[in-house]
Design a protein around this motif. Structure first.
Motif, PDB file in Angstrom:
ATOM      1  N   UNK A  85       0.862  -1.166   0.000  1.00 56.11           N
ATOM      2  CA  UNK A  85       0.000   0.000   0.000  1.00 56.11           C
ATOM      3  C   UNK A  85       0.911   1.232   0.000  1.00 56.11           C
ATOM      4  N   UNK A  86       0.685   2.119  -0.942  1.00 53.19           N
ATOM      5  CA  UNK A  86       1.570   3.273  -1.073  1.00 53.19           C
ATOM      6  C   UNK A  86       1.497   4.145   0.175  1.00 53.19           C
ATOM      7  N   UNK A  87       2.653   4.500   0.748  1.00 54.39           N
ATOM      8  CA  UNK A  87       2.656   5.379   1.917  1.00 54.39           C
ATOM      9  C   UNK A  87       2.029   6.733   1.608  1.00 54.39           C
ATOM     10  N   UNK A  88       1.470   7.370   2.634  1.00 55.93           N
ATOM     11  CA  UNK A  88       0.857   8.687   2.474  1.00 55.93           C
ATOM     12  C   UNK A  88       1.929   9.761   2.629  1.00 55.93           C
ATOM     13  N   UNK A  89       2.004  10.668   1.671  1.00 54.38           N
ATOM     14  CA  UNK A  89       2.919  11.800   1.748  1.00 54.38           C
ATOM     15  C   UNK A  89       2.248  12.928   2.519  1.00 54.38           C
ATOM     16  N   UNK A  90       2.769  13.254   3.703  1.00 54.28           N
ATOM     17  CA  UNK A  90       2.173  14.291   4.531  1.00 54.28           C
ATOM     18  C   UNK A  90       2.176  15.635   3.808  1.00 54.28           C
ATOM     19  N   UNK A  91       3.272  15.956   3.125  1.00 54.84           N
ATOM     20  CA  UNK A  91       3.353  17.242   2.423  1.00 54.84           C
ATOM     21  C   UNK A  91       2.328  17.312   1.292  1.00 54.84           C
ATOM     22  N   UNK A  92       2.198  16.212   0.533  1.00 53.70           N
ATOM     23  CA  UNK A  92       1.234  16.212  -0.564  1.00 53.70           C
ATOM     24  C   UNK A  92      -0.189  16.378  -0.039  1.00 53.70           C
ATOM     25  N   UNK A  93      -0.501  15.692   1.058  1.00 54.85           N
ATOM     26  CA  UNK A  93      -1.843  15.799   1.638  1.00 54.85           C
ATOM     27  C   UNK A  93      -2.117  17.234   2.083  1.00 54.85           C
ATOM     28  N   UNK A  94      -1.129  17.860   2.715  1.00 53.89           N
ATOM     29  CA  UNK A  94      -1.295  19.248   3.164  1.00 53.89           C
ATOM     30  C   UNK A  94      -1.552  20.171   1.980  1.00 53.89           C
ATOM     31  N   UNK A  95      -0.792  19.992   0.913  1.00 56.14           N
ATOM     32  CA  UNK A  95      -0.964  20.826  -0.280  1.00 56.14           C
ATOM     33  C   UNK A  95      -2.345  20.640  -0.895  1.00 56.14           C
ATOM     34  N   UNK A  96      -2.806  19.387  -0.951  1.00 59.39           N
ATOM     35  CA  UNK A  96      -4.116  19.112  -1.553  1.00 59.39           C
ATOM     36  C   UNK A  96      -5.236  19.741  -0.731  1.00 59.39           C
ATOM     37  N   UNK A  97      -5.131  19.664   0.597  1.00 57.99           N
ATOM     38  CA  UNK A  97      -6.175  20.256   1.435  1.00 57.99           C
ATOM     39  C   UNK A  97      -6.261  21.767   1.229  1.00 57.99           C
ATOM     40  N   UNK A  98      -5.125  22.418   1.014  1.00 55.05           N
ATOM     41  CA  UNK A  98      -5.150  23.854   0.749  1.00 55.05           C
ATOM     42  C   UNK A  98      -5.940  24.158  -0.519  1.00 55.05           C
ATOM     43  N   UNK A  99      -5.690  23.360  -1.552  1.00 55.15           N
ATOM     44  CA  UNK A  99      -6.395  23.561  -2.812  1.00 55.15           C
ATOM     45  C   UNK A  99      -7.879  23.212  -2.658  1.00 55.15           C
ATOM     46  N   UNK A 100      -8.163  22.107  -1.964  1.00 53.74           N
ATOM     47  CA  UNK A 100      -9.546  21.664  -1.794  1.00 53.74           C
ATOM     48  C   UNK A 100     -10.381  22.705  -1.055  1.00 53.74           C
ATOM     49  N   UNK A 101      -9.787  23.392  -0.081  1.00 55.20           N
ATOM     50  CA  UNK A 101     -10.533  24.422   0.651  1.00 55.20           C
ATOM     51  C   UNK A 101     -11.004  25.511  -0.307  1.00 55.20           C
ATOM     52  N   UNK A 102     -10.131  25.889  -1.248  1.00 53.57           N
ATOM     53  CA  UNK A 102     -10.523  26.886  -2.230  1.00 53.57           C
ATOM     54  C   UNK A 102     -11.593  26.382  -3.188  1.00 53.57           C
ATOM     55  N   UNK A 103     -11.469  25.124  -3.608  1.00 53.14           N
ATOM     56  CA  UNK A 103     -12.474  24.540  -4.495  1.00 53.14           C
ATOM     57  C   UNK A 103     -13.844  24.500  -3.814  1.00 53.14           C
ATOM     58  N   UNK A 104     -13.859  24.200  -2.526  1.00 54.38           N
ATOM     59  CA  UNK A 104     -15.134  24.099  -1.829  1.00 54.38           C
ATOM     60  C   UNK A 104     -15.810  25.464  -1.697  1.00 54.38           C
ATOM     61  N   UNK A 105     -15.021  26.523  -1.560  1.00 51.48           N
ATOM     62  CA  UNK A 105     -15.609  27.860  -1.522  1.00 51.48           C
ATOM     63  C   UNK A 105     -16.385  28.120  -2.808  1.00 51.48           C
ATOM     64  N   UNK A 106     -15.784  27.802  -3.942  1.00 47.54           N
ATOM     65  CA  UNK A 106     -16.450  28.001  -5.229  1.00 47.54           C
ATOM     66  C   UNK A 106     -17.638  27.064  -5.383  1.00 47.54           C
ATOM     67  N   UNK A 107     -17.497  25.810  -4.958  1.00 47.27           N
ATOM     68  CA  UNK A 107     -18.620  24.873  -5.004  1.00 47.27           C
ATOM     69  C   UNK A 107     -19.817  25.415  -4.242  1.00 47.27           C
TER      70      UNK A 107
END
Length: 233
Positions: A85-107
């Motif tokens: 099972x591919x390990x989770x990249x903490x940095x990648x997850x943090x970056x994605x959450x930043x982007x997702x927060x912005x996407x949800x505002x527009x949604x």
């Protein structure tokens, strides 16, 4: 060549019949759920022999399923040593959450502008069911419905590009979000935040809906990062 067959997939609760569909697709779906919901944790070796017995399948569809999951970034294929099972990249997850927060505002803004009354009623029904799962301590059911609700909001927002980005990023952080929902305090907060943005949706207040959806995603990200760092130490 992939064929379609009738096959029975074994689970802990007994036999579950697979209809006429690609066998490796069904195996991939079961493995995907096991990974996303933490049954197979990050870094774990995929026990191919055990899974073949559990699923009642041969090595061929299992290995085809692993290739599918590798293409999704959930599994890492090791040369002559199976798969993990591919390990989770903490940095990648943090970056994605930043982007997702912005996407949800527009949604949030778009869904209030574009949703029909029937679509809002449907979302309200899903939300009521979410509360039922919370009251009855049904974490897995809550998590799955939570994902469905966020996906439904993105769909009703009716922007194809936004929907594609939302689905892609949601898939990449789904495992991490499940970890956060295992914490009781965050689980309770999550429902309160859902209540808050649903109130805004029912009022068709796009600015408030967007802000509350964005805050909800931000807060989820904070909880996820805290959980991931605790696991890593």
């Amino acid at each position: 060549m992939t064929t379609t067959v009738e096959q029975t997939l074994l689970t802990d609760s007994g036999a579950r019949t697979i209809g006429r569909t690609t066998l490796h697709g069904e195996v991939a779906a079961r493995l995907r759920a096991m990974i996303l919901e933490g049954e197979l944790p990050p870094g774990a070796h995929i026990p191919e022999v055990q899974l073949c017995t559990e699923f009642g399948v041969s090595r061929t569809p299992l290995r085809e399923a692993l290739k599918v999951l590798a293409s999704e970034g959930l599994v890492e294929l090791l040369h002559s040593r199976g798969a993990i099972v591919k390990p989770i990249s903490i940095r990648e997850v943090a970056d994605i959450f930043e982007v997702m927060a912005g996407l949800e505002v527009l949604n949030g803004r778009l869904v209030c502008e574009r949703a029909t009354d029937a679509q809002i009623d449907h979302l309200r029904g899903l939300h009521e069911q979410l509360g039922h799962h919370h009251r009855n301590g049904q974490r897995t059911e809550y998590f799955r419905l939570n994902q469905t609700i966020h996906g439904a909001i993105a769909t009703v927002a009716d922007n194809g590009v936004l929907l594609g980005l939302h689905a892609d990023f949601s898939g990449k952080i789904r495992r991490a979000r499940y970890i956060a929902n295992m914490l009781q305090a965050r689980w309770d907060e999550s429902l309160e935040e859902h209540e808050s943005f649903m109130t805004a949706l029912l009022a068709r207040d796009g600015e408030l809906m967007g802000r509350r959806l964005g805050e909800h995603m931000h807060n989820t990200g904070v909880a996820v990062m805290r959980a991931l760092r605790e696991i890593a130490t």
